[in-house]
Motif scaffolding. Structure first.
Motif, mmCIF file in Angstrom:
data_model
loop_
_atom_site.group_PDB
_atom_site.id
_atom_site.type_symbol
_atom_site.label_atom_id
_atom_site.label_comp_id
_atom_site.label_asym_id
_atom_site.label_seq_id
_atom_site.Cartn_x
_atom_site.Cartn_y
_atom_site.Cartn_z
ATOM 1 N N GLY A 1 -11.184 2.190 8.259
ATOM 2 C CA GLY A 1 -10.062 1.805 7.394
ATOM 3 C C GLY A 1 -8.964 2.850 7.296
ATOM 4 N N GLU B 1 -9.724 -0.413 12.060
ATOM 5 C CA GLU B 1 -8.809 -0.950 11.042
ATOM 6 C C GLU B 1 -8.622 -2.457 11.251
ATOM 7 O OE1 GLU B 1 -7.129 0.094 8.097
ATOM 8 O OE2 GLU B 1 -6.945 -2.069 8.285
ATOM 9 N N ALA C 1 -15.480 -2.502 9.650
ATOM 10 C CA ALA C 1 -16.548 -1.521 9.849
ATOM 11 C C ALA C 1 -17.900 -2.217 10.021
ATOM 12 C CB ALA C 1 -16.593 -0.566 8.661
ATOM 13 N N GLU C 2 -17.993 -3.449 9.519
ATOM 14 C CA GLU C 2 -19.252 -4.205 9.650
ATOM 15 C C GLU C 2 -19.517 -4.573 11.098
ATOM 16 O OE1 GLU C 2 -16.685 -5.075 7.819
ATOM 17 O OE2 GLU C 2 -17.307 -5.066 5.721
ATOM 18 N N THR D 1 -11.539 7.258 3.573
ATOM 19 C CA THR D 1 -10.856 7.550 2.309
ATOM 20 C C THR D 1 -10.395 6.226 1.704
ATOM 21 O OG1 THR D 1 -8.685 7.940 3.362
ATOM 22 C CG2 THR D 1 -10.097 9.857 3.076
ATOM 23 N N TYR E 1 0.795 -1.223 0.000
ATOM 24 C CA TYR E 1 0.000 0.000 0.000
ATOM 25 C C TYR E 1 0.833 1.282 0.000
ATOM 26 C CZ TYR E 1 -3.674 3.304 0.659
ATOM 27 O OH TYR E 1 -4.513 4.372 0.480
HETATM 28 C C1 LIG Z 1 -6.922 1.454 0.195
HETATM 29 S S1 LIG Z 1 -6.689 1.357 1.913
HETATM 30 C C2 LIG Z 1 -6.998 3.037 2.417
HETATM 31 C C3 LIG Z 1 -6.310 3.388 3.700
HETATM 32 C C4 LIG Z 1 -6.503 4.837 4.162
HETATM 33 N N1 LIG Z 1 -7.893 5.132 4.400
HETATM 34 C C5 LIG Z 1 -5.905 5.808 3.189
HETATM 35 O O1 LIG Z 1 -6.651 6.599 2.590
HETATM 36 O O2 LIG Z 1 -4.686 5.778 3.031
HETATM 37 C C6 LIG Z 1 -8.167 0.516 2.429
HETATM 38 C C7 LIG Z 1 -8.205 0.299 3.923
HETATM 39 O O3 LIG Z 1 -9.496 -0.196 4.286
HETATM 40 C C8 LIG Z 1 -9.299 -1.224 5.240
HETATM 41 N N2 LIG Z 1 -10.468 -2.105 5.219
HETATM 42 C C9 LIG Z 1 -10.696 -3.161 4.427
HETATM 43 N N3 LIG Z 1 -11.860 -3.757 4.747
HETATM 44 C C10 LIG Z 1 -12.380 -3.039 5.770
HETATM 45 C C11 LIG Z 1 -13.557 -3.161 6.546
HETATM 46 N N4 LIG Z 1 -14.411 -4.122 6.325
HETATM 47 N N5 LIG Z 1 -13.763 -2.253 7.529
HETATM 48 C C12 LIG Z 1 -12.872 -1.254 7.757
HETATM 49 N N6 LIG Z 1 -11.744 -1.101 7.043
HETATM 50 C C13 LIG Z 1 -11.495 -1.979 6.066
HETATM 51 C C14 LIG Z 1 -8.030 -1.902 4.799
HETATM 52 O O4 LIG Z 1 -7.469 -2.681 5.831
HETATM 53 C C15 LIG Z 1 -7.188 -0.704 4.426
HETATM 54 O O5 LIG Z 1 -6.508 -0.177 5.520
#
Ligand SMILES: C[S@@+](CC[C@H](N)C(=O)[O-])C[C@H]1O[C@@H](n2cnc3c(N)ncnc32)[C@H](O)[C@@H]1O
Length: 231
Positions: free
Chosen positions: A65, A86, A113-114, A129, A35
């Motif tokens: 997230g 997270e 988040a669920e 984001t 990432y």
């Molecule tokens: C593309 S990254 C974005 C990270 C950060 N928000 C940014 O803008 O740099 C997506 C993030 O969403 C998290 N994520 C994935 N599934 C998720 C869920 N069900 N609930 C909360 N976060 C989740 C991932 O672990 C990851 O950290």
């Protein structure tokens, strides 16, 4: 056997493995490692938009997230409490470090988040984001976001979304989705998140559509939206 068949078999085996707990853990580890390289060109591009969008955040912010904590530097001083949802444990070391650097009262939770256990009407804003592309059920998560916000509270978002239906880019998004889903820990490039946010029961939604340039993001995740939805 032709190479394509071997590739398809290998991909299918990887897909099945990804459904097991060690497989899912491997995908999350890979996402955490990859990432920061995706972020490097994107963050300088999106920084101005984040600054503007986050200006009026204050009080308690719940971020879904937060990844490695890229948004901490954009949070104004008026934010005095932060809750981070997270699920990826491999993101947490960097996330905590970023939180410490911002010296804010931070509550890190390793859940999706669920499954967030946050009281109804308890937070001033929710921040997301590039996350709704990855949650299992975005409509359910949006309902939960609405639930935890105080009346008048704001959901602030930047998300990548589906290209217009029938366009070449939309076809590419659908074609690449299974592979991208695997590499990017469940990310779906073809979600109509703008429509979902508008249909989620917020009283007012302000939404801007934009295209991230190729230097900042791969083309199939370049259609993006940012905005604020008020409860
Ligand atoms: C593309 S990254 C974005 C990270 C950060 N928000 C940014 O803008 O740099 C997506 C993030 O969403 C998290 N994520 C994935 N599934 C998720 C869920 N069900 N609930 C909360 N976060 C989740 C991932 O672990 C990851 O950290």
């Amino acid at each position: 056997m032709p190479l394509l068949v071997y590739t398809l078999i290998a991909f299918f085996v990887l897909f099945l493995l990804s459904l097991t707990p060690p497989g899912a853990n491997f995908r999350r580890w890979m996402m955490a490692k990859l990432y920061s390289s995706v972020q490097k060109p994107y963050e300088p591009y999106i920084a101005g938009r984040k600054k503007t969008l986050f200006t009026n955040l204050s009080g308690t912010v719940l971020e879904i997230g937060p990844g490695n904590g890229a948004n901490f530097v954009h949070l104004p001083e008026s934010v005095n409490r932060w809750i981070g949802i997270e699920p990826n444990p491999h993101m947490h070391a960097e996330l905590r470090k970023a939180g410490e650097e911002r010296s804010i009262e931070a509550d890190f939770r390793q859940v999706g988040a669920e499954g967030m256990e946050v009281e109804d009407g308890s937070v001033d804003s929710v921040l997301s984001t590039l996350v709704l592309c990855s949650v299992r059920n975005p409509e359910a998560v949006l309902r939960d976001i609405l639930r935890v916000l105080k009346p008048g509270g704001r959901f602030v978002f930047i998300e990548h979304v589906a290209a217009p239906s029938g366009s070449r880019l939309h076809r590419l998004q659908r074609l690449i989705k299974p592979i991208w889903w695997y590499i990017a820990d469940g990310c779906c490039p073809d979600r109509e998140l703008g429509k979902m946010i508008r249909n989620s029961g917020f009283t007012r939604v302000t939404l801007d559509e934009f295209t991230a340039p190729r230097e900042a993001m791969p083309g199939f995740v370049s259609p993006q939206i940012s905005g604020v939805a008020v409860k």
